[in-house]
Design a protein around this motif. Structure first.
Motif, PDB file in Angstrom:
ATOM      1  N   GLN A  79     125.211  70.985 -43.156  1.00 27.53           N
ATOM      2  CA  GLN A  79     126.236  71.727 -42.408  1.00 27.53           C
ATOM      3  C   GLN A  79     126.301  73.177 -42.888  1.00 27.53           C
ATOM      4  N   ALA A  80     126.156  73.392 -44.192  1.00 26.27           N
ATOM      5  CA  ALA A  80     126.159  74.755 -44.720  1.00 26.27           C
ATOM      6  C   ALA A  80     124.940  75.534 -44.215  1.00 26.27           C
ATOM      7  N   GLN A  81     123.784  74.873 -44.149  1.00 31.11           N
ATOM      8  CA  GLN A  81     122.585  75.524 -43.631  1.00 31.11           C
ATOM      9  C   GLN A  81     122.761  75.882 -42.153  1.00 31.11           C
ATOM     10  N   ILE A  82     123.343  74.962 -41.396  1.00 33.17           N
ATOM     11  CA  ILE A  82     123.587  75.220 -39.974  1.00 33.17           C
ATOM     12  C   ILE A  82     124.501  76.419 -39.809  1.00 33.17           C
ATOM     13  N   LYS A  83     125.586  76.448 -40.569  1.00 36.40           N
ATOM     14  CA  LYS A  83     126.549  77.552 -40.478  1.00 36.40           C
ATOM     15  C   LYS A  83     125.874  78.874 -40.810  1.00 36.40           C
ATOM     16  N   GLN A  84     125.070  78.883 -41.851  1.00 39.72           N
ATOM     17  CA  GLN A  84     124.385  80.105 -42.250  1.00 39.72           C
ATOM     18  C   GLN A  84     123.391  80.556 -41.172  1.00 39.72           C
ATOM     19  N   LEU A  85     122.625  79.612 -40.622  1.00 37.15           N
ATOM     20  CA  LEU A  85     121.675  79.954 -39.557  1.00 37.15           C
ATOM     21  C   LEU A  85     122.381  80.561 -38.355  1.00 37.15           C
ATOM     22  N   VAL A  86     123.458  79.937 -37.936  1.00 36.41           N
ATOM     23  CA  VAL A  86     124.162  80.395 -36.736  1.00 36.41           C
ATOM     24  C   VAL A  86     124.804  81.750 -36.969  1.00 36.41           C
ATOM     25  N   ILE A  87     125.460  81.920 -38.099  1.00 36.86           N
ATOM     26  CA  ILE A  87     126.143  83.193 -38.367  1.00 36.86           C
ATOM     27  C   ILE A  87     125.144  84.345 -38.469  1.00 36.86           C
ATOM     28  N   ALA A 144     118.170  77.532 -32.427  1.00 41.05           N
ATOM     29  CA  ALA A 144     118.784  76.316 -31.877  1.00 41.05           C
ATOM     30  C   ALA A 144     117.934  75.096 -32.203  1.00 41.05           C
ATOM     31  N   ARG A 145     116.608  75.240 -32.166  1.00 44.33           N
ATOM     32  CA  ARG A 145     115.730  74.122 -32.536  1.00 44.33           C
ATOM     33  C   ARG A 145     115.854  73.786 -34.021  1.00 44.33           C
ATOM     34  N   GLN A 146     115.989  74.816 -34.862  1.00 42.10           N
ATOM     35  CA  GLN A 146     116.179  74.577 -36.294  1.00 42.10           C
ATOM     36  C   GLN A 146     117.494  73.852 -36.548  1.00 42.10           C
ATOM     37  N   VAL A 147     118.527  74.219 -35.811  1.00 45.46           N
ATOM     38  CA  VAL A 147     119.824  73.546 -35.935  1.00 45.46           C
ATOM     39  C   VAL A 147     119.697  72.099 -35.470  1.00 45.46           C
ATOM     40  N   ALA A 148     118.950  71.876 -34.381  1.00 50.44           N
ATOM     41  CA  ALA A 148     118.769  70.530 -33.845  1.00 50.44           C
ATOM     42  C   ALA A 148     118.041  69.630 -34.838  1.00 50.44           C
ATOM     43  N   GLU A 149     117.138  70.184 -35.637  1.00 51.01           N
ATOM     44  CA  GLU A 149     116.453  69.400 -36.664  1.00 51.01           C
ATOM     45  C   GLU A 149     117.445  68.870 -37.694  1.00 51.01           C
ATOM     46  N   ARG A 150     118.473  69.644 -37.980  1.00 49.26           N
ATOM     47  CA  ARG A 150     119.456  69.249 -38.984  1.00 49.26           C
ATOM     48  C   ARG A 150     120.577  68.401 -38.386  1.00 49.26           C
ATOM     49  N   LYS A 152     121.505  67.149 -34.334  1.00 51.65           N
ATOM     50  CA  LYS A 152     121.278  67.222 -32.886  1.00 51.65           C
ATOM     51  C   LYS A 152     122.579  67.419 -32.120  1.00 51.65           C
ATOM     52  N   GLY A 153     123.686  66.923 -32.654  1.00 47.80           N
ATOM     53  CA  GLY A 153     124.961  67.038 -31.965  1.00 47.80           C
ATOM     54  C   GLY A 153     125.515  68.449 -31.942  1.00 47.80           C
ATOM     55  N   ALA A 154     125.009  69.330 -32.790  1.00 45.85           N
ATOM     56  CA  ALA A 154     125.527  70.694 -32.846  1.00 45.85           C
ATOM     57  C   ALA A 154     124.973  71.561 -31.723  1.00 45.85           C
ATOM     58  N   VAL A 155     123.817  71.205 -31.183  1.00 47.39           N
ATOM     59  CA  VAL A 155     123.222  71.989 -30.102  1.00 47.39           C
ATOM     60  C   VAL A 155     123.810  71.495 -28.787  1.00 47.39           C
ATOM     61  N   ILE A 156     124.511  72.387 -28.098  1.00 45.72           N
ATOM     62  CA  ILE A 156     125.196  72.036 -26.861  1.00 45.72           C
ATOM     63  C   ILE A 156     124.293  72.248 -25.659  1.00 45.72           C
ATOM     64  N   SER A 157     123.647  73.387 -25.602  1.00 48.82           N
ATOM     65  CA  SER A 157     122.822  73.713 -24.441  1.00 48.82           C
ATOM     66  C   SER A 157     121.566  74.424 -24.905  1.00 48.82           C
ATOM     67  N   LEU A 158     120.424  73.808 -24.612  1.00 45.11           N
ATOM     68  CA  LEU A 158     119.132  74.424 -24.911  1.00 45.11           C
ATOM     69  C   LEU A 158     118.149  73.913 -23.880  1.00 45.11           C
ATOM     70  N   ARG A 159     117.737  74.801 -23.001  1.00 41.66           N
ATOM     71  CA  ARG A 159     116.813  74.401 -21.947  1.00 41.66           C
ATOM     72  C   ARG A 159     115.404  74.503 -22.479  1.00 41.66           C
ATOM     73  N   GLU A 160     114.674  73.384 -22.415  1.00 40.65           N
ATOM     74  CA  GLU A 160     113.283  73.380 -22.839  1.00 40.65           C
ATOM     75  C   GLU A 160     112.422  73.808 -21.656  1.00 40.65           C
ATOM     76  N   PRO A 161     111.501  74.737 -21.870  1.00 40.86           N
ATOM     77  CA  PRO A 161     110.655  75.185 -20.762  1.00 40.86           C
ATOM     78  C   PRO A 161     109.807  74.033 -20.253  1.00 40.86           C
ATOM     79  N   GLY A 162     109.734  73.914 -18.925  1.00 40.17           N
ATOM     80  CA  GLY A 162     108.958  72.861 -18.293  1.00 40.17           C
ATOM     81  C   GLY A 162     107.580  73.363 -17.902  1.00 40.17           C
ATOM     82  N   PRO A 163     106.756  72.508 -17.271  1.00 37.28           N
ATOM     83  CA  PRO A 163     105.402  72.911 -16.893  1.00 37.28           C
ATOM     84  C   PRO A 163     105.376  73.983 -15.795  1.00 37.28           C
TER      85      PRO A 163
END
Length: 169
Positions: A79-87, A144-150, A152-163
């Motif tokens: 959680q501390a890593q997530i907070k630091q990344l986001v800030i 956002a992907r780095q946060v999702a690794e730690r 997944k519930g913290a990432v609210i919206s992240l659109r992955e590019p499609g083909p």
């Protein structure tokens, strides 16, 4: 007729007759116990006392507590890593002149005010929305992907590019 190895040891003087007969007797007892289905080690063990049982239970309880504390410590660090990344990587929003961007979280619809070009970048998958405590922050997709690794519930919206999103503007 005895064991040839025993006979050789007796002749060489490395063991005496008493030692040889003792070994022979132990071997005989072991073979008899194995035939009866009894384990030699079971009979050699001392009965377990209540104090030993209590000690073993306490050791198991202490291991469980330390494992739980380690998990809590790891979650706290994440959680501390997530907070630091986001800030450190949040993108400034345009609260006064921005447009409302709506997104769903559970059964509720939330909105944040951001600049129009940020809405386009959110739709293209270049930005993502992350929940930090009770607020929502816009961050680059990589973060956002780095946060999702730690978490997944913290990432609210992240659109992955499609083909079909490989078009160059």
């Amino acid at each position: 007729m005895g064991n040839p190895l025993q006979d050789q040891l007796l002749k060489a003087g490395l063991v005496n007759k008493k030692q040889a007969s003792k070994v022979k007797q132990e071997q005989y007892v072991q073979t008899k116990k194995k035939k009866k289905g009894k384990s030699v080690r079971k009979n050699d063990r001392k009965p377990i006392s209540q104090a030993e049982v209590a000690r073993a239970a306490e050791v198991a309880r202490n291991k469980q507590i330390s494992r739980k504390q380690a998990e809590e410590r790891q979650q706290h660090e994440q959680q501390a890593q997530i907070k630091q990344l986001v800030i450190q990587n949040r993108v400034e929003r345009d609260e006064k002149n921005g447009q409302a961007y709506h997104f769903a979280l559970g059964k509720k619809i939330h909105r944040i005010f951001i600049a129009e070009e940020m809405i386009d970048r959110l739709c293209q998958g270049q930005l993502g929305i992350v929940q930090l405590a009770d607020s929502f922050e816009v961050v680059p997709a990589k973060v956002a992907r780095q946060v999702a690794e730690r978490d997944k519930g913290a990432v609210i919206s992240l659109r992955e590019p499609g083909p079909g999103d490989d078009e160059i503007w």
